[in-house]
Design an enzyme around this catalytic site. Sequence first.
Site, short mmCIF file in Angstrom:
data_model
loop_
_atom_site.label_atom_id
_atom_site.label_comp_id
_atom_site.label_asym_id
_atom_site.label_seq_id
_atom_site.Cartn_x
_atom_site.Cartn_y
_atom_site.Cartn_z
N GLY A 3 8.92 17.64 -16.97
CA GLY A 3 8.33 16.21 -17.66
C GLY A 3 9.03 14.99 -17.24
N THR A 8 7.91 12.40 -15.84
CA THR A 8 7.28 11.01 -15.28
C THR A 8 7.36 9.95 -16.25
OG1 THR A 8 5.44 12.03 -16.49
CG2 THR A 8 5.57 12.47 -14.10
N THR A 30 2.45 16.40 -14.75
CA THR A 30 1.10 17.15 -14.79
C THR A 30 0.09 16.86 -13.82
OG1 THR A 30 0.01 16.07 -16.47
CG2 THR A 30 1.65 17.90 -17.06
N TYR A 84 4.14 23.06 -33.53
CA TYR A 84 5.19 22.38 -33.01
C TYR A 84 6.41 22.70 -33.32
CZ TYR A 84 7.97 18.26 -31.23
OH TYR A 84 8.93 17.43 -30.55
#
Length: 250
Positions: A14, A16, A39, A156
């Site tokens: 992750g 980006t 992704t 979460y």
Amino acid sequence: MHFDFNGQIALVTGATRGIGKQIADDLYDLGAQLILTGTNPDQIQELNSKLPKEKHGRVEYIHAKFDSTESPSSFINTLRKFNKIDVCINNAGINRINNIDETLVNDWDDIIAVNLKAPFLIIREIAKTMKKNNYGRIVNIASIFGVVSRAKRSIYTTSKFGLRGLTLSVANELARHNILVNSVSPGFVLTELTRSILSKKEMEELATQVPVGRLATTDDISSVVIFLASSLNSYIAGQNVVADGGFVNV
Ligand SMILES: NC(=O)c1ccc[n+]([C@@H]2O[C@H](COP(=O)([O-])OP(=O)(O)OC[C@H]3O[C@@H](n4cnc5c(N)ncnc54)[C@H](OP(=O)(O)O)[C@@H]3O)[C@@H](O)[C@H]2O)c1
């Protein structure tokens, strides 16, 4: 005393945007070679094709999507081609909030797949390489909602408590191989994820409740991660560092 990742290969999932991008940028500045994930296959292709010349050979973006509709096996297979991974930052994460009686099973499947199952699969794979090399630093990005919770965060919170459990068990198992596994639990960080969950007004209100008086920047989180991921961390294993400006203590 200084951070030095020269000669080291670091995986950041992750990467980006948000916290993951900041960690990747900081690791790059400190000399690491990077394997980064995102992704969107088009964006990955573009990021690789537009790498500045100095980053060629030192930065590689790989497509990896971990939700319940995607099989992570091809990404895990890709990791097998690296005979050295020194640092692993399990950062990719998602959040969807809802009242418990309105939560969707699909949200459970996605959040658990991204936030918990993917770190498990990645650590399971790279532990082999790290054990062979007798070196590794793994940092799992958890959350204050792996320490406390609030309404509408049932899935979460479950995923982040689970990630802390995974961190503890694996840390105990791998420390004898000079593989130190820890987690960092950010409070409220100014990223797209936070902006997708909270309104501007809610963020302003929250900032007044944080003892430090503001929400976190990605730098605030990355600096903690960098220490735990570095060789300067030689004796911390199985800890969870809460980087929240003091929020959970109030
Ligand atoms: N922001 C906060 O306040 C906060 C607080 C506590 C903990 N955290 C944790 O910190 C981590 C990073 O959060 P952030 O705020 O930086 O998030 P973000 O800005 O939303 O960035 C999320 C990153 O994860 C990737 N990602 C999203 N969905 C994914 C999926 N299904 N499979 C694989 N990768 C996926 C994204 O890639 P694409 O760009 O390709 O979508 C992006 O690179 C997460 O684990 C989060 O739970 C954040």
